[in-house]
Design a protein around this motif. Structure first.
Motif, PDB file in Angstrom:
ATOM      1  N   TYR A  44       4.707  -7.299   0.637  1.00  0.00           N
ATOM      2  CA  TYR A  44       5.456  -7.922   1.728  1.00  0.00           C
ATOM      3  C   TYR A  44       6.912  -7.493   1.829  1.00  0.00           C
ATOM      4  CZ  TYR A  44       1.322 -10.865   1.622  1.00  0.00           C
ATOM      5  OH  TYR A  44       0.023 -11.299   1.637  1.00  0.00           O
TER       6      TYR A  44
ATOM      7  N   VAL B 299       8.145  -4.039   1.616  1.00  0.00           N
ATOM      8  CA  VAL B 299       8.164  -2.579   1.596  1.00  0.00           C
ATOM      9  C   VAL B 299       8.938  -2.096   2.818  1.00  0.00           C
ATOM     10  CG1 VAL B 299       6.766  -0.489   1.651  1.00  0.00           C
ATOM     11  CG2 VAL B 299       5.974  -2.481   0.367  1.00  0.00           C
ATOM     12  N   ALA B 300       9.982  -1.322   2.580  1.00  0.00           N
ATOM     13  CA  ALA B 300      10.818  -0.825   3.678  1.00  0.00           C
ATOM     14  C   ALA B 300      11.255   0.598   3.356  1.00  0.00           C
ATOM     15  CB  ALA B 300      12.023  -1.741   3.876  1.00  0.00           C
ATOM     16  N   GLU B 301      12.132   1.147   4.222  1.00  0.00           N
ATOM     17  CA  GLU B 301      12.563   2.535   4.031  1.00  0.00           C
ATOM     18  C   GLU B 301      13.316   2.706   2.725  1.00  0.00           C
ATOM     19  OE1 GLU B 301      15.408   5.158   6.687  1.00  0.00           O
ATOM     20  OE2 GLU B 301      13.393   5.080   7.560  1.00  0.00           O
TER      21      GLU B 301
ATOM     22  N   SER C  28       1.560   1.559  -0.741  1.00  0.00           N
ATOM     23  CA  SER C  28       1.355   0.732   0.440  1.00  0.00           C
ATOM     24  C   SER C  28       0.801   1.586   1.565  1.00  0.00           C
ATOM     25  CB  SER C  28       2.666   0.062   0.866  1.00  0.00           C
ATOM     26  OG  SER C  28       2.431  -0.939   1.842  1.00  0.00           O
ATOM     27  N   GLN C  29       0.518   0.954   2.708  1.00  0.00           N
ATOM     28  CA  GLN C  29      -0.125   1.643   3.812  1.00  0.00           C
ATOM     29  C   GLN C  29       0.818   2.608   4.522  1.00  0.00           C
ATOM     30  OE1 GLN C  29       0.073  -1.665   3.388  1.00  0.00           O
ATOM     31  NE2 GLN C  29      -1.953  -2.608   3.568  1.00  0.00           N
TER      32      GLN C  29
ATOM     33  N   SER D  47       1.416   2.834   7.646  1.00  0.00           N
ATOM     34  CA  SER D  47       2.211   2.159   8.674  1.00  0.00           C
ATOM     35  C   SER D  47       3.537   1.634   8.123  1.00  0.00           C
ATOM     36  CB  SER D  47       1.410   1.000   9.289  1.00  0.00           C
ATOM     37  OG  SER D  47       1.029   0.061   8.286  1.00  0.00           O
ATOM     38  N   ARG D  48       3.566   1.282   6.855  1.00  0.00           N
ATOM     39  CA  ARG D  48       4.793   0.770   6.231  1.00  0.00           C
ATOM     40  C   ARG D  48       5.676   1.886   5.681  1.00  0.00           C
ATOM     41  NH1 ARG D  48       4.672  -4.714   4.213  1.00  0.00           N
ATOM     42  NH2 ARG D  48       2.871  -5.834   4.980  1.00  0.00           N
ATOM     43  N   LEU D  49       5.069   3.031   5.353  1.00  0.00           N
ATOM     44  CA  LEU D  49       5.804   4.069   4.626  1.00  0.00           C
ATOM     45  C   LEU D  49       5.898   5.396   5.370  1.00  0.00           C
ATOM     46  CD1 LEU D  49       4.347   3.418   1.046  1.00  0.00           C
ATOM     47  CD2 LEU D  49       6.676   2.921   1.819  1.00  0.00           C
TER      48      LEU D  49
ATOM     49  N   THR E 235      -4.049   1.197  -2.024  1.00  0.00           N
ATOM     50  CA  THR E 235      -3.451   0.909  -0.712  1.00  0.00           C
ATOM     51  C   THR E 235      -4.499   0.508   0.319  1.00  0.00           C
ATOM     52  OG1 THR E 235      -3.631   3.173   0.144  1.00  0.00           O
ATOM     53  CG2 THR E 235      -1.660   2.644  -1.168  1.00  0.00           C
TER      54      THR E 235
END
Length: 443
Positions: free
Chosen positions: A109, A111-113, A253-254, A256-258, A285
């Protein structure tokens, strides 16, 4: 049924948590064998994440109860400690345990750049938690053994015993703080570049001194972001490699997130191509096919139980076979069309020419060489060289190859990289992140 309920009430809290962990683990096995194929991938991924969080936190709860009692129990019996100070200490220990337990929640929940500070803090606490638990348990075992040997346990003075126990807790805490600081500093440094010359059986003279850069276990996710990957790509490009290979565990992670986090891979410079094979975390993932598709757009070629012919130039007729296999755990997760298939991966490879195999886990490397001893070199990762002590002890015991270069038989070699970044916990103790520059040599 009333008898079962009565028996459960009689169990200690630790035993009840252990029973709960067993139930969760059993449900994971059932869902992977009976349910997973009847639901879509998104539902399956959500189910796996929920089960994983329940299982890991229920197992950790057993250890947390032990840490709580060791860290607060003896202090409660010290009369000179004020109640306010005692309450503050208990709140601090509780916060530490809560952050440790929340670490894997951030993986899904937060996960970002770039890494979120909550994720970095919680995974740092998890690393300290592992170290502290080890030393508390070790000192407790030493104390019990000493009592058993001296036969003084029954007659020892209670106050003296409590004082000694508090001293051991204080020592465990001090060692944990020191190792945590050293581990954070070590992991924050850029990976070291290690140059290794490997004789490759049946390698053509025209391919002598070919430069292959090995990466593994980058683990893009809550604590590894875009800037870290950009640094790795820049370091690789400075080496001017002929080939770059990434042997699994690229992401946690997926896509779409990464998607933007992995974008720097597009700038990876390699004269003859960049190649990738899956690791166990790529399957965790639940988005591995999307990852393989996205990597192709970044000019990274997945070797999904497949191979490629590598020659020094387009005109050259001399080549070697670069093959890759799916991770061993793909079959455990029942991914359609995935799973280690060595026969398919080596299909078309000439046994009279050099064969280099990419296989994420050292256990896969061992099995591959047992099945096809003509393989010249296997490149693996997975172990992280333990990443942090004391996990290094377990990693050494459960893997047939731990870290570095191994000769297998008379002609074959296995090289296991300790990994390019780290997994989750932003610490390295007794290990170093590495970019491996492998020079292929004709024997």
């Amino acid at each position: 049924q009333p008898m079962i309920m009565y028996s459960l009430r009689e169990l200690s809290l630790e035993a009840k948590v252990a029973v709960g962990s067993g139930v969760v683990f059993f449900s994971m096995l059932i869902s992977r064998t009976l349910i997973s194929e009847s639901v879509d991938m998104d539902t399956r991924a959500a189910l796996y994440r929920a089960q994983f969080l329940l299982f890991i936190n229920s197992v950790m709860l057993i250890a947390s109860l032990y840490v709580w009692r060791r860290m607060t129990g003896n202090l409660c019996r010290v009369r000179r400690v004020s109640q306010r100070l005692l309450r503050c200490w208990k709140m601090l220990v509780l916060l530490f345990l809560v952050l440790s337990h929340s670490s894997y929640v951030t993986m899904f929940y937060l996960v970002a750049e770039e890494p979120h500070w909550v994720a970095m803090l919680s995974f740092t606490c998890l690393g300290s938690y592992i170290i502290l638990l080890f030393f508390l348990f070790l000192f407790s075992c030493v104390e019990q053994c000493h009592r058993l040997v001296t036969r003084r346990a029954a007659v020892s003075d209670t106050s003296t015993a409590d004082s000694g126990s508090r001293a051991k807790v204080a020592l465990a805490l001090a060692l944990t703080l020191v190792l945590t600081a050293l581990g954070l500093l070590n992991a924050a440094r850029p990976p070291v570049v290690v140059r290794v010359e490997v004789p490759v059986d049946k390698l053509s003279p025209s391919l002598d001194n070919l430069k292959l850069v090995l990466l593994s276990d980058i683990h893009l996710g809550p604590t590894v972001g875009k800037s870290r990957l950009e640094m790795v790509v820049a370091m690789v490009n400075e080496l001017q490699p002929d080939i770059v290979v990434i042997v699994g565990d690229l992401a946690d992670s997926q896509v779409s997130r990464l998607k933007s986090v992995a974008e720097p891979l597009r700038r990876m410079g390699s004269r003859l191509g960049t190649f990738f094979v899956t690791g166990n975390h790529d399957y965790y993932t639940a988005d591995v096919d999307s990852w393989l598709g996205y990597l192709r757009t970044l000019n990274v070629m997945p070797l999904h139980n497949a191979n490629a012919r590598i020659s020094a130039s387009e005109q050259s007729k001399e080549w070697f076979c670069l093959a890759g296999v799916d991770d061993l755990e793909a079959r455990l997760f029942k991914y359609p069309g995935h799973g280690m298939d060595l026969t398919r991966a080596l299909s078309g490879c000439d046994p009279d020419r050099a064969i280099i195999l990419l296989a994420h886990q050292p256990l896969a490397a061992k099995r591959a060489l047992q099945e096809r001893p003509e393989i010249s070199l296997v490149l693996s990762g997975h172990t992280h060289a333990g990443q942090i002590f004391p996990l290094s002890i377990m990693a050494y015991l459960v893997n047939p190859f731990f870290s570095g270069l191994y000769r297998v038989g008379n002609r074959s070699f296995v090289y296991v990289t300790p990994g390019t970044v780290y997994y989750g916990i932003p610490m390295r103790i007794g290990s170093t992140a590495q970019i491996t520059e492998i020079i292929l040599k004709t024997p």
